[in-house]
Motif scaffolding. Sequence first.
Motif, mmCIF file in Angstrom:
data_model
loop_
_atom_site.group_PDB
_atom_site.id
_atom_site.type_symbol
_atom_site.label_atom_id
_atom_site.label_comp_id
_atom_site.label_asym_id
_atom_site.label_seq_id
_atom_site.Cartn_x
_atom_site.Cartn_y
_atom_site.Cartn_z
ATOM 1 N N ARG A 122 0.830 -1.205 0.000
ATOM 2 C CA ARG A 122 0.000 0.000 0.000
ATOM 3 C C ARG A 122 0.862 1.251 0.000
ATOM 4 N N ARG A 123 1.931 1.224 0.781
ATOM 5 C CA ARG A 123 2.834 2.381 0.779
ATOM 6 C C ARG A 123 3.474 2.555 -0.595
ATOM 7 N N GLY A 124 3.827 1.427 -1.243
ATOM 8 C CA GLY A 124 4.397 1.505 -2.586
ATOM 9 C C GLY A 124 3.424 2.091 -3.575
ATOM 10 N N VAL A 125 2.170 1.673 -3.501
ATOM 11 C CA VAL A 125 1.145 2.232 -4.392
ATOM 12 C C VAL A 125 0.996 3.731 -4.149
ATOM 13 N N ALA A 126 0.986 4.116 -2.876
ATOM 14 C CA ALA A 126 0.850 5.551 -2.559
ATOM 15 C C ALA A 126 2.046 6.345 -3.062
ATOM 16 N N ASP A 127 3.267 5.771 -2.949
ATOM 17 C CA ASP A 127 4.457 6.477 -3.419
ATOM 18 C C ASP A 127 4.438 6.628 -4.940
ATOM 19 N N VAL A 128 4.044 5.568 -5.645
ATOM 20 C CA VAL A 128 3.986 5.650 -7.113
ATOM 21 C C VAL A 128 2.926 6.642 -7.553
ATOM 22 N N ALA A 129 1.778 6.599 -6.872
ATOM 23 C CA ALA A 129 0.718 7.546 -7.224
ATOM 24 C C ALA A 129 1.160 8.981 -6.968
ATOM 25 N N THR A 130 1.909 9.179 -5.872
ATOM 26 C CA THR A 130 2.412 10.529 -5.580
ATOM 27 C C THR A 130 3.391 10.987 -6.650
ATOM 28 N N SER A 131 4.291 10.089 -7.071
ATOM 29 C CA SER A 131 5.250 10.441 -8.130
ATOM 30 C C SER A 131 4.519 10.738 -9.435
ATOM 31 N N ARG A 132 3.533 9.923 -9.755
ATOM 32 C CA ARG A 132 2.765 10.168 -10.994
ATOM 33 C C ARG A 132 2.064 11.509 -10.940
ATOM 34 N N LYS A 133 1.508 11.817 -9.793
ATOM 35 C CA LYS A 133 0.799 13.097 -9.674
ATOM 36 C C LYS A 133 1.754 14.272 -9.818
ATOM 37 N N ARG A 134 2.927 14.152 -9.270
ATOM 38 C CA ARG A 134 3.912 15.233 -9.391
ATOM 39 C C ARG A 134 4.364 15.381 -10.831
ATOM 40 N N MET A 135 4.518 14.256 -11.542
ATOM 41 C CA MET A 135 4.876 14.327 -12.963
ATOM 42 C C MET A 135 3.775 14.990 -13.785
ATOM 43 N N GLU A 136 2.539 14.649 -13.474
ATOM 44 C CA GLU A 136 1.423 15.285 -14.189
ATOM 45 C C GLU A 136 1.391 16.791 -13.929
ATOM 46 N N MET A 137 1.673 17.185 -12.700
ATOM 47 C CA MET A 137 1.726 18.611 -12.393
ATOM 48 C C MET A 137 2.861 19.287 -13.160
ATOM 49 N N GLN A 138 3.992 18.556 -13.283
ATOM 50 C CA GLN A 138 5.114 19.107 -14.047
ATOM 51 C C GLN A 138 4.754 19.268 -15.524
ATOM 52 N N VAL A 139 4.018 18.276 -16.053
ATOM 53 C CA VAL A 139 3.573 18.383 -17.447
ATOM 54 C C VAL A 139 2.671 19.594 -17.613
ATOM 55 N N THR A 140 1.756 19.765 -16.656
ATOM 56 C CA THR A 140 0.842 20.923 -16.738
ATOM 57 C C THR A 140 1.621 22.225 -16.681
ATOM 58 N N GLN A 141 2.627 22.255 -15.827
ATOM 59 C CA GLN A 141 3.443 23.456 -15.712
ATOM 60 C C GLN A 141 4.223 23.729 -17.000
ATOM 61 N N LEU A 142 4.799 22.678 -17.591
ATOM 62 C CA LEU A 142 5.538 22.849 -18.843
ATOM 63 C C LEU A 142 4.618 23.260 -19.986
ATOM 64 N N ALA B 31 9.686 18.844 -26.138
ATOM 65 C CA ALA B 31 10.440 17.599 -25.984
ATOM 66 C C ALA B 31 10.458 17.163 -24.524
ATOM 67 N N GLN B 32 10.627 18.139 -23.631
ATOM 68 C CA GLN B 32 10.627 17.824 -22.202
ATOM 69 C C GLN B 32 9.262 17.323 -21.747
ATOM 70 N N ILE B 33 8.205 17.942 -22.300
ATOM 71 C CA ILE B 33 6.849 17.513 -21.945
ATOM 72 C C ILE B 33 6.609 16.072 -22.388
ATOM 73 N N GLU B 34 7.071 15.695 -23.567
ATOM 74 C CA GLU B 34 6.890 14.329 -24.052
ATOM 75 C C GLU B 34 7.643 13.331 -23.165
ATOM 76 N N SER B 35 8.841 13.746 -22.740
ATOM 77 C CA SER B 35 9.597 12.845 -21.857
ATOM 78 C C SER B 35 8.887 12.650 -20.523
ATOM 79 N N VAL B 36 8.362 13.741 -19.960
ATOM 80 C CA VAL B 36 7.661 13.641 -18.682
ATOM 81 C C VAL B 36 6.375 12.836 -18.834
#
Length: 270
Positions: free
Chosen positions: A44-64, A99-104
């Motif tokens: 469960r902690r692993g799922v929460a950590d992955v979901a947190t990382s995914r959410k941060r990446m999505e926020m980074q994509v939105t920012q880019l 290009a950075q957005i596609e990588s993220v």
Amino acid sequence: MSLWKRFLMIFRSKANKALDRAEDPRQTLDYSYQRQLELLTKVRRGVADVATSRKRMEMQVTQLEGQGAKLQAQAESSLEMGREDLAREALKRKSGLNAQIESVRAQVAQLQGEEEKLTMAQSRLQAQVEALRTKKETIKATYTAAEAQTRINEAVTGLGDELGDVGLAVQRAEDKTAQMQARAGAIDELIASGALDDATAVTGGDDITRELEAMSSEAEVEAELARLKGAASALPQAAAPEAIEAAPASGEILAEEPETVTESDGTTQA
């Protein structure tokens, strides 16, 4: 087989037997269930950590993407103002951001796939934990009931170790008691017969005791003799009272009976 190997084999067999006696299936099941719960918590902690990382990446994509839109607007404004050079620079920066957005986004997709796998693993592990919990409780209840039944049967039949020891102790006590009683009876018989002397008797008291016993025995003999004489004297009085009445008084002389002479012819003369 070498001596060391034999020693290891004996040690392992003894240790295995000792551990088998000390092992409680209920505690083992509880420990296994606790380990499964810990593993489920980690998943469960692993799922929460992955979901947190995914959410941060999505926020980074939105920012880019926001930065790309801003550069696009700057390029358009620069062209309207006749600054083609600024427009070209803005478009270059926008291209780098794309290009950075596609990588993220690719990383976001990868994290999302891992999250889905972990979620599925969590679901399966959750089902296993629930099944283990149900099975654990069932086995524990069955084992507890069997253990209680076994103890009751051992108590009834006396097969338990403690009750067996108690039974043996009672048997030994009864045997020793019977042996003591037999010994005490034998010693009493030997003392009574004179084969053994009473060590607790006072010195010089044996002669007095014997004399008292002899006097008591003599008195009993005289009493018995008197009783027999009385019985013997009472018996003729009851059987022949007329003879007693016809008996001569004291000092009375009985008349002499005439003598009878038998002749040769067979006649008798007074």
